[in-house]
Design an enzyme around this catalytic site. Structure first.
Site, PDB file in Angstrom:
ATOM      1  N   GLY A  31     -39.466  47.441 -48.119  1.00 13.15           N
ATOM      2  CA  GLY A  31     -39.476  48.660 -47.310  1.00 13.15           C
ATOM      3  C   GLY A  31     -40.854  49.267 -47.128  1.00 13.15           C
ATOM      4  O   GLY A  31     -41.870  48.633 -47.382  1.00 13.15           O
ATOM      5  N   GLY A  36     -47.280  44.778 -40.512  1.00 19.64           N
ATOM      6  CA  GLY A  36     -47.041  43.443 -41.082  1.00 19.64           C
ATOM      7  C   GLY A  36     -45.554  43.115 -41.094  1.00 19.64           C
ATOM      8  O   GLY A  36     -45.116  42.083 -40.579  1.00 19.64           O
ATOM      9  N   HIS A  37     -44.758  44.024 -41.679  1.00 18.36           N
ATOM     10  CA  HIS A  37     -43.310  43.812 -41.699  1.00 18.36           C
ATOM     11  C   HIS A  37     -42.762  43.662 -40.279  1.00 18.36           C
ATOM     12  O   HIS A  37     -41.925  42.796 -40.005  1.00 18.36           O
ATOM     13  CB  HIS A  37     -42.593  45.001 -42.349  1.00 18.36           C
ATOM     14  CG  HIS A  37     -43.000  45.278 -43.760  1.00 18.36           C
ATOM     15  ND1 HIS A  37     -43.840  46.309 -44.099  1.00 18.36           N
ATOM     16  CD2 HIS A  37     -42.662  44.665 -44.920  1.00 18.36           C
ATOM     17  CE1 HIS A  37     -44.024  46.331 -45.406  1.00 18.36           C
ATOM     18  NE2 HIS A  37     -43.318  45.337 -45.944  1.00 18.36           N
ATOM     19  N   ASP A 150     -49.236  37.856 -48.819  1.00 19.00           N
ATOM     20  CA  ASP A 150     -48.695  37.421 -50.107  1.00 19.00           C
ATOM     21  C   ASP A 150     -48.640  35.893 -50.135  1.00 19.00           C
ATOM     22  O   ASP A 150     -47.570  35.288 -50.196  1.00 19.00           O
ATOM     23  CB  ASP A 150     -47.313  38.038 -50.315  1.00 19.00           C
ATOM     24  CG  ASP A 150     -47.370  39.560 -50.307  1.00 19.00           C
ATOM     25  OD1 ASP A 150     -48.166  40.122 -51.074  1.00 19.00           O
ATOM     26  OD2 ASP A 150     -46.643  40.182 -49.519  1.00 19.00           O
ATOM     27  N   SER A 186     -48.092  48.338 -47.935  1.00 18.63           N
ATOM     28  CA  SER A 186     -47.400  49.589 -48.252  1.00 18.63           C
ATOM     29  C   SER A 186     -48.165  50.374 -49.302  1.00 18.63           C
ATOM     30  O   SER A 186     -48.073  51.595 -49.376  1.00 18.63           O
ATOM     31  CB  SER A 186     -45.988  49.281 -48.780  1.00 18.63           C
ATOM     32  OG  SER A 186     -45.292  48.484 -47.857  1.00 18.63           O
TER      33      SER A 186
END
Lengths: 290, 290
Positions: A31, A36-37, A150, A186
């Site tokens: 969340g 990016g998300h 990541d 985040s």
């Protein structure tokens, strides 16, 4: 956009989607969405009939001294953003529902983890293996999407999918950056104003390291040292690691003659930031991880 | 009956079965079929559109001094028998196809294994967790069938399915016995003529133990001792264990007031046999494990 909050409901919903012969693109997240998300969801939208995004801050992948409690959360804004980019289902299970009792089954990985974040975050990737195995079985996606920020996580998920024959295609997409080059994360909200300015030096330092490879330097140790020096000189952060390794195997190399990752992690006061570049042997950026 | 020998082909076939909205009942085996295996396939046939049976002698679940090389095999007879009872697909992958390289992902279980066979067969259940996770992802069954002779295996698979949210119903069916009570097992062929006669005493001794519970004995230690004495007196085998534990948790109990397992394992010259009874607190046999 549907919002589903229980494991049972999600699993039933997924089975019915598959019975309709529709494909599912799955974006697992914790969340607090940034570009990016959203880029993962947009790509998933292009390649699948339905996009399922999960938000689950997974306690299993946080160490006892890590920021589980302080991990930024904003459900309402996340729901709006996911809807805007066309996510069809937002899955937000509770911790008790995902882990009704202590896990009996433990998952671990004997390669790709005793380096980079795996070294400073013991148990982190084990927690990711567990939660993703669960989410894959609940959501049953055809494809799943991860960001290359990541990169070690991508290497670990690649091992999971391969070794356990999950019938899922892993799609890794490029890191999305701010205008000044800082990788979107985040955790960036936990930087002070001064730290936010310094933080651009992670990417700058990695680019500097890349230049060495382009210029023909083949010795990882020299490049690691140069990158580390820049970050130490230009930021108030404490360097966790600067490492250059083969990718996705994440093995030490003494000579750069293959695809490699140049990666760093830096502790600031209230945030630990990571960044990386994936490079070909000639120093050029790898555009598409396969 | 179709015979499929590669992981890729099986995975593709399963996905196409599911796209036709047909259900799959899956019977994982190591082959050398006896009535026990066939009873699982017959039940699977009743409850699903298609039955997939796998034969794979999984090296990962055998210890270095165990009988992997001597495990009995008879592909041709197995294929005939599976066909007779209505199996639709027989999946017989090769070892190289299932394990193309050393596994990076390790699975283990922190409950239900430090007792019974888990104690004398280190790594056995870890190997089972791994191969079943792979087979579940390749075959994608709606239901999977196991025999209660391997009661600890059933408890371990129950943990796997629960903890990792596999959308699969685990069905455990009663042990099938010879006329004289010996539990059917592929390993029975490795008994000498004399041992085969003695082997009936495993079941007889367990029944004797059951009688104690029926008569009100609540102390597991007394029952274990009685059962062990009989097997030692009546056979040339060496008792690996006689244990009475809660089921399926497989925890030690000091007082019998719940569903329990009374189980034994006995080493003969070339075969290690196991058997068990699942009992209610009043000593009556549990008919259906749920």
């Amino acid at each position: 956009m549907e919002i589903i909050r229980t494991v049972n409901e999600m699993q039933t919903r997924s089975l019915s989607i598959l019975q309709d012969n529709k494909t599912i693109g799955f974006v697992p997240t914790m969340g607090f969405f940034h570009e990016g998300h959203l880029s993962l969801m947009k790509e998933a939208k292009k390649e699948n009939d339905l996009v399922v995004t999960s938000i689950f801050v997974n306690p299993l992948q946080f160490g006892p001294n890590e920021d589980y409690d302080n991990y930024p959360r904003n459900e309402k804004m996340d729901a709006e953003r996911a809807k805007e980019v066309g996510a069809d289902i937002l899955f937000m299970p509770g911790v008790r529902d995902m882990y009704p009792k202590k896990m009996m089954i433990d998952m671990s990985i004997n390669e790709r983890v005793n380096v980079l974040c795996g070294r400073s975050r013991p148990g982190h990737f084990e927690g990711i293996l567990t939660v993703l195995s669960k989410l894959f079985n609940i959501i049953k996606p055809n494809k799943t999407y991860f960001g290359m920020k990541d990169a070690q996580q991508v290497a670990v998920v690649d091992a999971l999918v391969q070794d356990l024959n999950f019938p899922i295609e892993l799609v890794a997409l490029p890191t999305i950056r701010e205008a000044d080059g800082l990788a979107k994360s985040s955790r960036n909200v936990n930087l002070s104003k001064a730290e936010r300015k310094e933080a651009i030096w992670l990417h700058k330092a990695l680019k500097h390291g890349q230049r060495f490879v382009v210029d023909g330097e083949k010795n990882p140790a020299i490049i690691e040292k140069e990158v580390k020096k820049i970050i130490e000189n230009e930021t108030s952060g404490s360097v966790d690691y600067v490492e250059l390794l083969s990718y996705p195997e994440l093995k030490n190399v003494s000579f750069i003659d293959q695809q490699v990752i140049l990666a760093t992690a830096v502790f600031f006061e209230r945030a630990r930031l990571i960044d990386n570049l994936i490079l070909n042997a000639d120093g050029s950026l790898v555009k598409q991880i396969k």
